[in-house]
Design an enzyme around this catalytic site. Structure first.
Site, PDB file in Angstrom:
ATOM      1  N   LYS A 124     -32.995   3.116  72.142  1.00 49.61           N
ATOM      2  CA  LYS A 124     -33.218   3.693  73.469  1.00 49.61           C
ATOM      3  C   LYS A 124     -32.608   2.864  74.593  1.00 49.61           C
ATOM      4  O   LYS A 124     -32.377   3.391  75.685  1.00 49.61           O
ATOM      5  CB  LYS A 124     -34.717   3.905  73.722  1.00 49.61           C
ATOM      6  CG  LYS A 124     -35.406   4.842  72.726  1.00 49.61           C
ATOM      7  CD  LYS A 124     -34.725   6.180  72.609  1.00 49.61           C
ATOM      8  CE  LYS A 124     -35.370   7.134  71.622  1.00 49.61           C
ATOM      9  NZ  LYS A 124     -35.582   6.629  70.271  1.00 49.61           N
ATOM     10  N   TYR A 169     -38.675   6.551  62.005  1.00 42.97           N
ATOM     11  CA  TYR A 169     -37.255   6.934  62.004  1.00 42.97           C
ATOM     12  C   TYR A 169     -36.464   6.261  60.879  1.00 42.97           C
ATOM     13  O   TYR A 169     -36.060   6.907  59.914  1.00 42.97           O
ATOM     14  CB  TYR A 169     -36.622   6.580  63.356  1.00 42.97           C
ATOM     15  CG  TYR A 169     -37.298   7.220  64.544  1.00 42.97           C
ATOM     16  CD1 TYR A 169     -36.946   8.496  64.961  1.00 42.97           C
ATOM     17  CD2 TYR A 169     -38.295   6.551  65.255  1.00 42.97           C
ATOM     18  CE1 TYR A 169     -37.558   9.089  66.043  1.00 42.97           C
ATOM     19  CE2 TYR A 169     -38.920   7.135  66.345  1.00 42.97           C
ATOM     20  CZ  TYR A 169     -38.549   8.400  66.736  1.00 42.97           C
ATOM     21  OH  TYR A 169     -39.156   8.985  67.809  1.00 42.97           O
ATOM     22  N   TYR A 204     -43.355  14.920  62.108  1.00 46.74           N
ATOM     23  CA  TYR A 204     -43.072  13.753  62.954  1.00 46.74           C
ATOM     24  C   TYR A 204     -44.189  12.709  62.860  1.00 46.74           C
ATOM     25  O   TYR A 204     -45.363  13.028  63.063  1.00 46.74           O
ATOM     26  CB  TYR A 204     -42.903  14.193  64.414  1.00 46.74           C
ATOM     27  CG  TYR A 204     -42.622  13.039  65.343  1.00 46.74           C
ATOM     28  CD1 TYR A 204     -41.378  12.420  65.347  1.00 46.74           C
ATOM     29  CD2 TYR A 204     -43.609  12.545  66.181  1.00 46.74           C
ATOM     30  CE1 TYR A 204     -41.126  11.335  66.180  1.00 46.74           C
ATOM     31  CE2 TYR A 204     -43.364  11.470  67.024  1.00 46.74           C
ATOM     32  CZ  TYR A 204     -42.114  10.864  67.011  1.00 46.74           C
ATOM     33  OH  TYR A 204     -41.871   9.795  67.818  1.00 46.74           O
TER      34      TYR A 204
END
Ligand SMILES: *Cc1c(COP(=O)(O)O)cnc(C)c1O
Length: 342
Positions: free
Chosen positions: A57, A298, A272
């Protein structure tokens, strides 16, 4: 490589110290032995960044905060799940650049334990000085964030809102940049990677890498993604849209179609943030053979997909693959229960 200059006209704050290294996982290759089918496993170490614990990010935030500052904002409001790496790195990047930060955390995963709700990334959001809004199940994080932005405006301030993963076209520019960075490094070390491997969550990283690959004259299907948020079909549609929005932003006429993207849904498991046994195994394998950390949401799932594709020869034996390590290790502490069963 002249297309790299396309990024120069976008405002940007530097949050990385320079290119992240590319390293080969020799020890893991030894441990896998025959199971590796002669595949060379390389990593792009996007977990190795100095600010806020690092992670993918930060590349997006270089351009998002650039945009926020150019618009005269003094507060960044971001949304994400409770264990959002985007929220943590936004909080750290705001501390570094002198912005106020508010993180709006939605209950995206049915995990109510204290370690999930208060440890890991949430703990760090607070340490980095962000104001944390921990929402209840069913609350709409986007609406809450827009509400905060209007309250801030009413008080005479100006807020920049960045939702889920920062995967706007501007945010994805961080990974267009990374695609060119990898091109240069690949030439330097003399390895042409046959495939790049990534997780796909909100899709901005994958979209940026695909756009960068196309601009560099490469085949976008050589980037293989494992979706960890939405089912494969929805993920493909959303990612195609993002790639094409990046081309629009850059003023480029290129287009990609769904058939050109390699996105697989086999690692999604229960959805998720829901642990899978293959994820736990992949994290443990990389941990004990390399001393490196993957994250449970992830990288762990994407690496499990990589291992499975190597063993099943979906990835051609003898090829060179580049796995993008995206950071997210604080999330491990929120999954101690799932991980300690190994
Ligand atoms: C957000 C994130 C990803 C996925 O990136 P997207 O752009 O959301 O697809 C991968 N790994 C980590 C550690 C992340 O925090």
């Amino acid at each position: 490589m002249s297309d790299w200059n396309l990024l120069n006209r976008f405002p940007r704050v530097r949050l990385l110290n320079g290119p992240t290294p590319i390293q080969r996982l020799d020890r893991l290759e030894q441990v896998l032995g025959e199971r590796r089918r002669g595949v060379s496993i390389w990593t792009k170490r996007d977990d190795l960044m100095e600010l806020g614990g690092g992670g993918n990010k930060l590349r997006k935030l270089e351009f998002l905060i650039g945009q926020a500052l150019s618009e005269g904002c003094e507060t960044l409001v971001v949304t994400g799940g409770v264990q959002s790496n985007f929220a943590r790195l936004a909080a750290a990047a705001c501390a570094r650049t002198g912005l106020a930060c508010e993180v709006v955390l939605a209950q995206m995963v049915p995990r109510v334990a204290e370690i999930y709700q208060a440890n890991g990334n949430v703990l760090l959001d607070r340490l980095f000085g962000a104001r944390v809004h921990l929402l209840h199940t069913g609350d709409d994080a986007g609406a809450f964030a827009r509400g905060r932005a209007s309250d801030i405006a009413a008080a005479g301030g100006k807020a920049f809102v960045a939702t889920l993963g920062g995967s706007t076209p501007v945010g994805a520019l961080g990974y267009v940049d990374c695609a060119f960075e990898v091109e240069v490094q690949s030439t330097e070390i003399g390895i042409a990677f046959d495939q790049m491997i990534v997780p796909n969550g909100s899709g901005g990283m994958h979209a940026g890498l695909v756009a960068g690959a196309v601009l560099a004259g490469k085949d976008p299907s050589k980037i293989k993604a494992y979706t960890v948020l939405s089912p494969a079909e929805a993920c493909i549609a959303a990612t195609v849209e993002k790639v094409n929005a990046v081309f629009d932003l850059l003023g480029e006429k290129h287009r990609v179609r769904g058939e050109e993207l390699a996105i697989e849904g086999a690692q999604l498991g229960g959805g998720y943030g829901m642990p899978t046994s293959d994820m736990v195994e992949a994290i443990s394998l990389v941990g004990r053979s390399e001393g490196l950390l993957l994250d449970p949401v992830y990288g762990g799932k994407a690496f499990a997909g990589l291992l499975s594709d190597i063993e099943n020869e979906v990835i051609a034996p003898g090829s060179n693959v580049l796995f993008v390590m995206t950071g997210g290790s604080p999330g491990l502490y929120a999954y101690a229960d799932a991980l300690s069963s190994t």
